[in-house]
Motif scaffolding. Structure first.
Motif, PDB file in Angstrom:
ATOM      1  N   SER A 420     -14.893 -15.107  76.720  1.00 56.74           N
ATOM      2  CA  SER A 420     -15.618 -14.116  77.524  1.00 56.74           C
ATOM      3  C   SER A 420     -15.536 -12.722  76.903  1.00 56.74           C
ATOM      4  CB  SER A 420     -15.059 -14.080  78.947  1.00 56.74           C
ATOM      5  OG  SER A 420     -15.313 -15.287  79.623  1.00 56.74           O
ATOM      6  N   LEU A 421     -14.380 -12.370  76.350  1.00 52.74           N
ATOM      7  CA  LEU A 421     -14.237 -11.080  75.673  1.00 52.74           C
ATOM      8  C   LEU A 421     -15.074 -11.039  74.406  1.00 52.74           C
ATOM      9  CD1 LEU A 421     -10.402 -10.522  76.118  1.00 52.74           C
ATOM     10  CD2 LEU A 421     -12.191  -8.975  76.939  1.00 52.74           C
ATOM     11  N   VAL A 422     -15.023 -12.122  73.624  1.00 52.64           N
ATOM     12  CA  VAL A 422     -15.792 -12.174  72.380  1.00 52.64           C
ATOM     13  C   VAL A 422     -17.282 -12.078  72.681  1.00 52.64           C
ATOM     14  CG1 VAL A 422     -16.415 -13.633  70.420  1.00 52.64           C
ATOM     15  CG2 VAL A 422     -14.022 -13.439  71.120  1.00 52.64           C
ATOM     16  N   GLU A 423     -17.740 -12.853  73.657  1.00 56.10           N
ATOM     17  CA  GLU A 423     -19.166 -12.851  74.002  1.00 56.10           C
ATOM     18  C   GLU A 423     -19.623 -11.514  74.550  1.00 56.10           C
ATOM     19  OE1 GLU A 423     -19.320 -16.129  76.668  1.00 56.10           O
ATOM     20  OE2 GLU A 423     -18.982 -17.619  75.073  1.00 56.10           O
ATOM     21  N   ALA A 424     -18.687 -10.761  75.150  1.00 59.81           N
ATOM     22  CA  ALA A 424     -19.027  -9.437  75.672  1.00 59.81           C
ATOM     23  C   ALA A 424     -18.999  -8.365  74.586  1.00 59.81           C
ATOM     24  CB  ALA A 424     -18.054  -9.059  76.787  1.00 59.81           C
ATOM     25  N   GLY A 425     -18.683  -8.759  73.355  1.00 55.31           N
ATOM     26  CA  GLY A 425     -18.714  -7.816  72.242  1.00 55.31           C
ATOM     27  C   GLY A 425     -17.426  -7.095  71.964  1.00 55.31           C
ATOM     28  N   ALA A 426     -16.346  -7.483  72.638  1.00 53.24           N
ATOM     29  CA  ALA A 426     -15.075  -6.800  72.426  1.00 53.24           C
ATOM     30  C   ALA A 426     -14.509  -7.133  71.050  1.00 53.24           C
ATOM     31  CB  ALA A 426     -14.064  -7.223  73.495  1.00 53.24           C
ATOM     32  N   THR A 427     -13.823  -6.163  70.452  1.00 52.95           N
ATOM     33  CA  THR A 427     -13.022  -6.432  69.267  1.00 52.95           C
ATOM     34  C   THR A 427     -11.716  -7.053  69.736  1.00 52.95           C
ATOM     35  OG1 THR A 427     -13.975  -4.584  68.026  1.00 52.95           O
ATOM     36  CG2 THR A 427     -11.828  -5.410  67.294  1.00 52.95           C
ATOM     37  N   VAL A 428     -11.441  -8.273  69.284  1.00 50.92           N
ATOM     38  CA  VAL A 428     -10.268  -9.022  69.723  1.00 50.92           C
ATOM     39  C   VAL A 428      -9.297  -9.172  68.561  1.00 50.92           C
ATOM     40  CG1 VAL A 428      -9.436 -11.236  70.599  1.00 50.92           C
ATOM     41  CG2 VAL A 428     -11.563 -10.262  71.493  1.00 50.92           C
ATOM     42  N   ARG A 429      -8.037  -8.922  68.838  1.00 53.29           N
ATOM     43  CA  ARG A 429      -6.973  -9.131  67.864  1.00 53.29           C
ATOM     44  C   ARG A 429      -5.931 -10.056  68.477  1.00 53.29           C
ATOM     45  NH1 ARG A 429     -10.339  -7.912  64.981  1.00 53.29           N
ATOM     46  NH2 ARG A 429     -10.570  -6.059  63.670  1.00 53.29           N
TER      47      ARG A 429
END
Length: 521
Positions: A420-429
């Protein structure tokens, strides 16, 4: 013009069909080209050629959230991770004490404390008590550290040694516990540094090239000592907490600066602020009340309605609580950012997550959030909109899946969002939060890609991400090795992108930092 120092011959890049040679240049970068023949070893001007025999080369992996001293110590402490009740934990302590040699040391000092690590009482059918621990500990000081590092179970003798006040439960939480934890770590510096050197070597053997160390300590001086003692396997970015922020500002430290006397291995990292607690300790600040556990400590009635009840900043006994008031959070973020120090905020409950995002929005600055374990749907796109990086730990979802299903049953927010974070465009680490989870990026990637462990079905499989995305999240955005990249590399025995690849037990053949080998199998 740069010259070739080392050649990784007959290598494979995951996702590419043909073998390649990865050329490591003397400026610490790489070139990737077709595999070819090289001069015999010893020929004038010839590079060192390492035949990797068709193994796969991937970017070096970073663990974005580590408590390095705690991780190093946990490896040597009594293991409580498999205990399923307070009674079982007490029995493990009793068994350990039964084999310890007798000592006549008196009075006991901090170094004499017997420390266990890894209990998770959220699902226990019985409650920890100081009396139960005292019954087996007697005059031996015993401290048991919770698996989330947000609580400790302290015997009466240990409370006396450590100057702590504990009630009948024997449990200390949050700041009261953090203070006791810091006292536990006051052992001989050389002994502690040696443990960190060893832990760094093990991390390199799993393909780790760098960590963000968020230990609650004087991390600058600690890593200066450790590098001098031989801790050269990892690059390190060191964090600071509010108690040392002014010291950093007075010293002119800015994020990205190299720490003196560490070569170029250690750099200044972020200010870390704790906004709330944790799930297992039931102190994470949430919009809905925690559902009732086995001891009935929270009332689940009307949990869904509480999403719209009291304001998020109003602490409530069964919703957890804030560790820092909104005004103080705002002041700390402004103070650090104005001094050139990046910021990251621990936020686990959805109320805390929303508050932290509100604060970044109000200040008009980007930053980073640690954990984000429970996120309201409307908050997902705000990470990208505000430039707030989501630093998350996928293995925690595997540890906490049953705890989530019990205590967050009444929430409308998303537990452990990832896709959900990735699909929302967030930079994930990605990271581990070691010692809360093991410092092993392959375990974290396995949890992110498969959302399963221990033979169980995938948990909330809609939040799985693909392997390339997981690799990039663990390698600071690098999803494959390309010409011009820094020579932080990992050589593995299996194709990470292969069908049905489990990832968790990935054999690492070699690790390189800046063109220098830090591990060879």
């Amino acid at each position: 013009m740069s010259s070739i120092v080392t050649v990784l011959h007959d290598a494979r890049i995951p996702g590419r069909p043909e073998p390649v040679d990865v050329l490591v240049l003397d400026d610490g970068t790489v070139e990737v080209g077709p595999s070819r023949s090289w001069p015999e070893p010893g020929a004038a001007g010839s590079p060192i050629v390492v035949d990797v025999e068709g193994r796969w080369v991937v970017p070096g992996l970073w663990d974005e959230h580590v408590h390095m001293l705690q991780w190093s110590l946990a490896r040597a402490r009594v293991d409580l991770s498999a205990t399923r009740s307070a009674a079982e934990a007490v029995q493990v302590v009793a068994d350990h004490l039964a084999v310890l040699p007798d000592t006549e040391t008196a009075p006991r000092v901090v170094g004499d404390v017997v420390v266990g690590f890894g209990f998770r009482d959220a699902m226990w059918p019985d409650l920890p008590t100081r009396a139960a621990l005292d019954a087996v500990a007697g005059d031996v000081a015993v401290v048991l550290v919770g698996g989330d590092c947000h609580c400790g179970w302290v015997s009466s003798a240990a409370a006396q040694v450590l100057g702590a006040e504990v009630d009948a439960s024997g449990i200390l939480r949050e700041e009261e516990w953090f203070e006791v934890s810091r006292r536990l770590d006051r052992q001989a510096e050389s002994e502690l540094d040696g443990l960190v050197v060893v832990a760094g070597t093990f991390a390199a053997a799993r393909g780790v090239v760098g960590i963000v160390d968020l230990e609650m300590a004087d991390n600058v001086r600690a890593w200066q000592r450790r590098v001098a003692a031989g801790a050269t396997s990892l690059q390190v970015e060191v964090g600071v907490y509010a108690d040392r922020l002014e010291e950093w500002i007075a010293a002119g430290r800015r994020s990205g600066d190299v720490v003196p006397d560490t070569g170029d291995l250690v750099r200044i990292g972020p200010l870390k602020v704790m906004s709330d607690g944790s799930l297992n300790t039931r102190t994470a600040f949430c919009c809905a009340p925690y559902a009732a556990g086995p001891d009935g400590e929270a009332d689940a009635a009307g949990a869904e309605a509480a999403d719209l009840a009291a304001p998020a900043t109003e602490a409530h006994e069964d919703r957890g609580a804030l560790d820092v008031e909104p005004e103080e959070l705002r002041d700390l973020l402004l103070r650090a950012t104005g001094a050139g120090i990046e910021t990251t905020v621990h936020a686990i409950g959805d109320a805390a997550v929303g508050l932290v995002l509100d604060t970044y929005a109000e200040l008009g600055i980007g930053g980073r959030m640690e954990h984000a374990q429970l996120v309201a749907r409307q908050d997902l796109p705000r990470f990208a909109e505000l430039g707030v990086v989501a630093s998350v730990q996928p293995e925690h979802a595997m540890d906490d899946r049953d705890v989530v299903d019990r205590y967050w049953a009444g929430t409308s927010a998303i537990p452990y969002p990832l896709a959900s974070l990735v699909e929302a465009g967030a930079t994930v680490r990605l990271g581990s939060d070691a010692p809360v989870a093991t410092l092993d990026p392959w375990a974290a990637m396995a949890a992110a890609v498969h959302r399963a462990r221990d033979g169980r079905e995938a948990w909330r499989p809609e939040e799985r991400i693909d392997v390339r995305t997981a690799l990039a999240a663990h390698a600071r955005g690098r999803d494959e090795v390309r010409t011009g990249d820094v020579a932080d590399l990992v050589v593995v025995d299996r194709d990470p992108f292969g069908p049905d690849e489990p990832l968790r037990d990935m054999p690492v053949w070699a690790t390189m930092v800046g063109g220098r080998w830090t591990f060879r199998a």
